[in-house]
Motif scaffolding. Structure first.
Motif, mmCIF file in Angstrom:
data_model
loop_
_atom_site.group_PDB
_atom_site.id
_atom_site.type_symbol
_atom_site.label_atom_id
_atom_site.label_comp_id
_atom_site.label_asym_id
_atom_site.label_seq_id
_atom_site.Cartn_x
_atom_site.Cartn_y
_atom_site.Cartn_z
ATOM 1 N N PHE A 124 0.805 -1.217 0.000
ATOM 2 C CA PHE A 124 0.000 0.000 0.000
ATOM 3 C C PHE A 124 0.845 1.278 0.000
ATOM 4 C CE2 PHE A 124 -2.831 -3.265 1.639
ATOM 5 C CZ PHE A 124 -3.973 -3.030 0.884
ATOM 6 N N SER A 125 2.162 1.136 0.139
ATOM 7 C CA SER A 125 3.037 2.307 0.080
ATOM 8 C C SER A 125 3.774 2.384 -1.254
ATOM 9 C CB SER A 125 4.040 2.280 1.240
ATOM 10 O OG SER A 125 4.817 1.096 1.208
ATOM 11 N N HIS A 126 4.248 1.231 -1.760
ATOM 12 C CA HIS A 126 4.806 1.196 -3.103
ATOM 13 C C HIS A 126 4.556 -0.192 -3.691
ATOM 14 C CE1 HIS A 126 8.100 -0.115 -0.396
ATOM 15 N NE2 HIS A 126 8.446 -0.929 -1.387
ATOM 16 N N GLY A 127 4.341 -0.214 -4.976
ATOM 17 C CA GLY A 127 3.929 -1.449 -5.627
ATOM 18 C C GLY A 127 2.428 -1.582 -5.706
ATOM 19 N N TYR A 128 1.715 -0.571 -5.216
ATOM 20 C CA TYR A 128 0.244 -0.591 -5.221
ATOM 21 C C TYR A 128 -0.290 -0.519 -6.649
ATOM 22 C CZ TYR A 128 -4.550 1.012 -4.512
ATOM 23 O OH TYR A 128 -5.920 1.154 -4.552
ATOM 24 N N LEU A 129 -1.297 -1.332 -6.942
ATOM 25 C CA LEU A 129 -1.947 -1.306 -8.250
ATOM 26 C C LEU A 129 -3.294 -0.600 -8.137
ATOM 27 C CD1 LEU A 129 -1.322 -4.943 -9.598
ATOM 28 C CD2 LEU A 129 0.029 -2.881 -9.984
ATOM 29 N N SER A 130 -3.456 0.456 -8.890
ATOM 30 C CA SER A 130 -4.748 1.132 -8.948
ATOM 31 C C SER A 130 -5.735 0.239 -9.685
ATOM 32 C CB SER A 130 -4.625 2.470 -9.687
ATOM 33 O OG SER A 130 -4.279 2.244 -11.049
ATOM 34 N N HIS A 131 -7.013 0.589 -9.591
ATOM 35 C CA HIS A 131 -8.017 -0.195 -10.303
ATOM 36 C C HIS A 131 -7.743 -0.190 -11.800
ATOM 37 C CE1 HIS A 131 -11.940 -0.804 -12.348
ATOM 38 N NE2 HIS A 131 -12.027 -1.786 -11.461
ATOM 39 N N ALA A 132 -7.388 0.962 -12.336
ATOM 40 C CA ALA A 132 -7.092 1.058 -13.771
ATOM 41 C C ALA A 132 -5.925 0.155 -14.151
ATOM 42 C CB ALA A 132 -6.794 2.512 -14.140
ATOM 43 N N LYS A 133 -4.937 0.060 -13.268
ATOM 44 C CA LYS A 133 -3.776 -0.789 -13.544
ATOM 45 C C LYS A 133 -4.149 -2.266 -13.516
ATOM 46 C CE LYS A 133 0.644 -1.186 -14.394
ATOM 47 N NZ LYS A 133 1.222 -0.708 -15.681
ATOM 48 N N TRP A 134 -4.982 -2.647 -12.548
ATOM 49 C CA TRP A 134 -5.471 -4.033 -12.500
ATOM 50 C C TRP A 134 -6.161 -4.387 -13.816
ATOM 51 C CZ3 TRP A 134 -4.701 -8.095 -9.388
ATOM 52 C CH2 TRP A 134 -4.237 -7.895 -8.089
ATOM 53 N N VAL A 135 -7.021 -3.501 -14.283
ATOM 54 C CA VAL A 135 -7.756 -3.739 -15.527
ATOM 55 C C VAL A 135 -6.797 -3.861 -16.707
ATOM 56 C CG1 VAL A 135 -9.409 -2.760 -17.167
ATOM 57 C CG2 VAL A 135 -9.855 -2.620 -14.695
ATOM 58 N N ALA A 136 -5.838 -2.936 -16.782
ATOM 59 C CA ALA A 136 -4.902 -2.933 -17.903
ATOM 60 C C ALA A 136 -4.043 -4.197 -17.929
ATOM 61 C CB ALA A 136 -4.017 -1.685 -17.828
ATOM 62 N N LEU A 137 -3.564 -4.612 -16.770
ATOM 63 C CA LEU A 137 -2.725 -5.806 -16.708
ATOM 64 C C LEU A 137 -3.521 -7.072 -17.024
ATOM 65 C CD1 LEU A 137 -0.512 -5.024 -13.572
ATOM 66 C CD2 LEU A 137 0.177 -4.978 -15.981
ATOM 67 N N TRP A 138 -4.740 -7.142 -16.511
ATOM 68 C CA TRP A 138 -5.579 -8.313 -16.795
ATOM 69 C C TRP A 138 -5.917 -8.362 -18.287
ATOM 70 C CZ3 TRP A 138 -6.295 -12.945 -15.853
ATOM 71 C CH2 TRP A 138 -7.493 -13.628 -16.029
ATOM 72 N N GLN A 139 -6.208 -7.227 -18.898
ATOM 73 C CA GLN A 139 -6.458 -7.165 -20.337
ATOM 74 C C GLN A 139 -5.225 -7.627 -21.116
ATOM 75 O OE1 GLN A 139 -7.505 -3.274 -21.790
ATOM 76 N NE2 GLN A 139 -7.669 -3.929 -23.917
ATOM 77 N N GLN A 140 -4.057 -7.160 -20.686
ATOM 78 C CA GLN A 140 -2.806 -7.548 -21.338
ATOM 79 C C GLN A 140 -2.597 -9.056 -21.275
ATOM 80 O OE1 GLN A 140 0.728 -5.562 -19.748
ATOM 81 N NE2 GLN A 140 1.891 -7.465 -19.965
ATOM 82 N N CYS A 141 -2.851 -9.648 -20.111
ATOM 83 C CA CYS A 141 -2.633 -11.086 -19.941
ATOM 84 C C CYS A 141 -3.667 -11.920 -20.688
ATOM 85 C CB CYS A 141 -2.639 -11.436 -18.459
ATOM 86 S SG CYS A 141 -1.235 -10.731 -17.557
ATOM 87 N N LEU A 142 -4.880 -11.391 -20.805
ATOM 88 C CA LEU A 142 -5.920 -12.085 -21.564
ATOM 89 C C LEU A 142 -5.695 -11.976 -23.071
ATOM 90 C CD1 LEU A 142 -9.134 -11.027 -19.606
ATOM 91 C CD2 LEU A 142 -8.310 -13.381 -19.871
ATOM 92 N N ARG A 143 -4.946 -10.946 -23.485
ATOM 93 C CA ARG A 143 -4.678 -10.685 -24.903
ATOM 94 C C ARG A 143 -5.976 -10.436 -25.657
ATOM 95 N NH1 ARG A 143 -0.092 -15.505 -25.588
ATOM 96 N NH2 ARG A 143 1.446 -14.545 -24.176
ATOM 97 N N ILE A 144 -6.762 -9.512 -25.101
ATOM 98 C CA ILE A 144 -8.053 -9.166 -25.688
ATOM 99 C C ILE A 144 -8.055 -7.686 -26.058
ATOM 100 C CG2 ILE A 144 -9.362 -10.969 -24.501
ATOM 101 C CD1 ILE A 144 -10.074 -8.929 -22.356
ATOM 102 N N ASP A 145 -9.049 -7.280 -26.870
ATOM 103 C CA ASP A 145 -9.113 -5.893 -27.344
ATOM 104 C C ASP A 145 -10.174 -5.067 -26.630
ATOM 105 O OD1 ASP A 145 -11.366 -7.055 -28.341
ATOM 106 O OD2 ASP A 145 -10.924 -6.685 -30.462
ATOM 107 N N TYR A 146 -10.641 -5.528 -25.470
ATOM 108 C CA TYR A 146 -11.612 -4.765 -24.682
ATOM 109 C C TYR A 146 -11.160 -4.751 -23.227
ATOM 110 C CZ TYR A 146 -13.344 -9.339 -23.139
ATOM 111 O OH TYR A 146 -13.438 -10.594 -22.593
ATOM 112 N N GLN A 147 -11.696 -3.816 -22.460
ATOM 113 C CA GLN A 147 -11.345 -3.716 -21.046
ATOM 114 C C GLN A 147 -12.239 -4.637 -20.217
ATOM 115 O OE1 GLN A 147 -11.518 0.455 -19.901
ATOM 116 N NE2 GLN A 147 -9.360 0.733 -20.395
#
Length: 346
Positions: free
Chosen positions: A214-237
């Motif tokens: 929670f001090s460093h390395g924290y993932l915002s909600h937008a970051k969670w979405v972006a990383l999950w999209q990247q790992c799924l290899r999809i073109d939608y959020q």
């Protein structure tokens, strides 16, 4: 006589003696003893519906499921146990045979019981409650997150393929440098889409993160979405929930008290909702085919050393019998009456 249900193992009776209870000829069913009886009746009736689906299907293993479910919880044995309160006896569920079929409504109900029912002997919950406090002791400053990762709905006949893709994406996620969890429990849930025909697969994750998250390395909600999209290899959020609620309390309350056991019912509950099991025969049968021999729960990271036994034995997720402690005193038996759709006293 009045009765009050504390959980599905114990039922309290406001009576003065065992003999008085045994002489009461008006009590014929479990539902007349306590409201928990109606819950037993409901789930056992749904089990009959599902077993008939299986019995009329062509696959041999469906026929085996039907046979096992027919005998599931047909006879419930309760023992009369004196309570500390004067004039109170409790019925303790001391023996019952369960089929352990993944989509049996009775067995699913037993799996997803609330955390307050700590007396349960179900293998997964008993072990989880035993193991997680040790994890907290060994890693007292670590925090716990509840994360839900989703994808778009798919056709029911494409469920297996989609689950394979989701699990591969999750593996890629855990291999990223940004992945914050040092240990995790992953469970798969499938619900029916709002259109009534599609399937909605998603993952529930109990993630153990270091105190520095929670001090460093924290993932915002937008970051969670972006990383999950990247790992799924999809073109939608995709939709991701990282601040899920458990009961009436927000996740931060559980994180504050460092008690991951309070989130276990959310992680290790059911793979498919009971309403989806009985609502559409063809959808349900195809669901069973798609999930056949698939893994519902997986453990990763440092939690593997604590929960390996739980992972290896989670396929059935229910012990062969309920409470088997020997208790002095009389016993009562309730048998499932299929025509009446209720448990009647023997």
């Amino acid at each position: 006589m009045s009765a009050q249900a504390s959980d599905s193992n114990f039922i309290a009776f406001n009576i003065s003696s065992q003999n008085k209870f045994q002489q009461n000829q008006n009590v014929q069913s479990l539902s007349e003893v306590s409201r928990i009886g109606k819950i037993w009746d409901k789930h056992r009736a749904n089990t009959d519906k599902v077993l008939h689906y299986y019995a009329k299907a062509d696959e041999d293993y469906f026929q085996q499921y039907a046979w096992r479910m027919r005998m599931c919880s047909e006879l419930l044995k309760f023992q009369l146990v004196p309570d500390e309160s004067e004039g109170i006896l409790k019925l303790k569920l001391s023996d019952a045979r369960f089929c352990r079929v993944r989509h049996c409504p009775v067995c699913q109900w037993r799996r997803r019981r609330k955390a307050a029912c700590r007396q349960t002997s179900l293998m997964w919950k008993a072990r989880a409650y035993k193991i997680l406090p040790q994890v907290v002791t060994d890693y007292p400053n670590y925090r716990w997150l509840f994360v839900t990762l989703t994808v778009k709905n798919c056709q029911i006949k494409e469920l297996r393929e989609n689950l394979d893709s989701i699990n591969k994406a999750f593996k890629r996620f855990t291999e990223l440098k940004a992945w914050p969890a040092k240990g995790w429990v992953k469970s798969t849930e499938v619900t029916k889409g709002r259109d009534g025909v599609s399937a909605h697969p998603h993952l529930h994750i109990l993630a153990m993160v270091p105190p520095s998250y929670f001090s460093h390395g924290y993932l915002s909600h937008a970051k969670w979405v972006a990383l999950w999209q990247q790992c799924l290899r999809i073109d939608y959020q995709p939709v991701v929930h990282t601040s899920a609620m458990s009961g009436d309390k927000p996740l931060r309350v559980y994180a504050k008290h460092h008690n991951p056991s309070l989130l276990i019912p959310e992680i290790l509950k059911y793979q498919v909702k009971e309403s989806d099991l009985v609502g559409d025969k063809e959808w349900f049968l195809e669901l069973t085919r798609q999930l056949h021999k698939s893994r519902a729960i997986a453990i990763g990271g440092i939690l593997r050393q604590y929960m390996r036994e739980l992972e290896e034995k989670n396929q059935d997720l229910i012990d062969e019998s309920e409470e088997t402690d020997e208790v002095d005193g009389e016993s009562l038996y309730f048998r499932w009456e299929r025509k009446l759709q209720r448990f009647n006293i023997e």
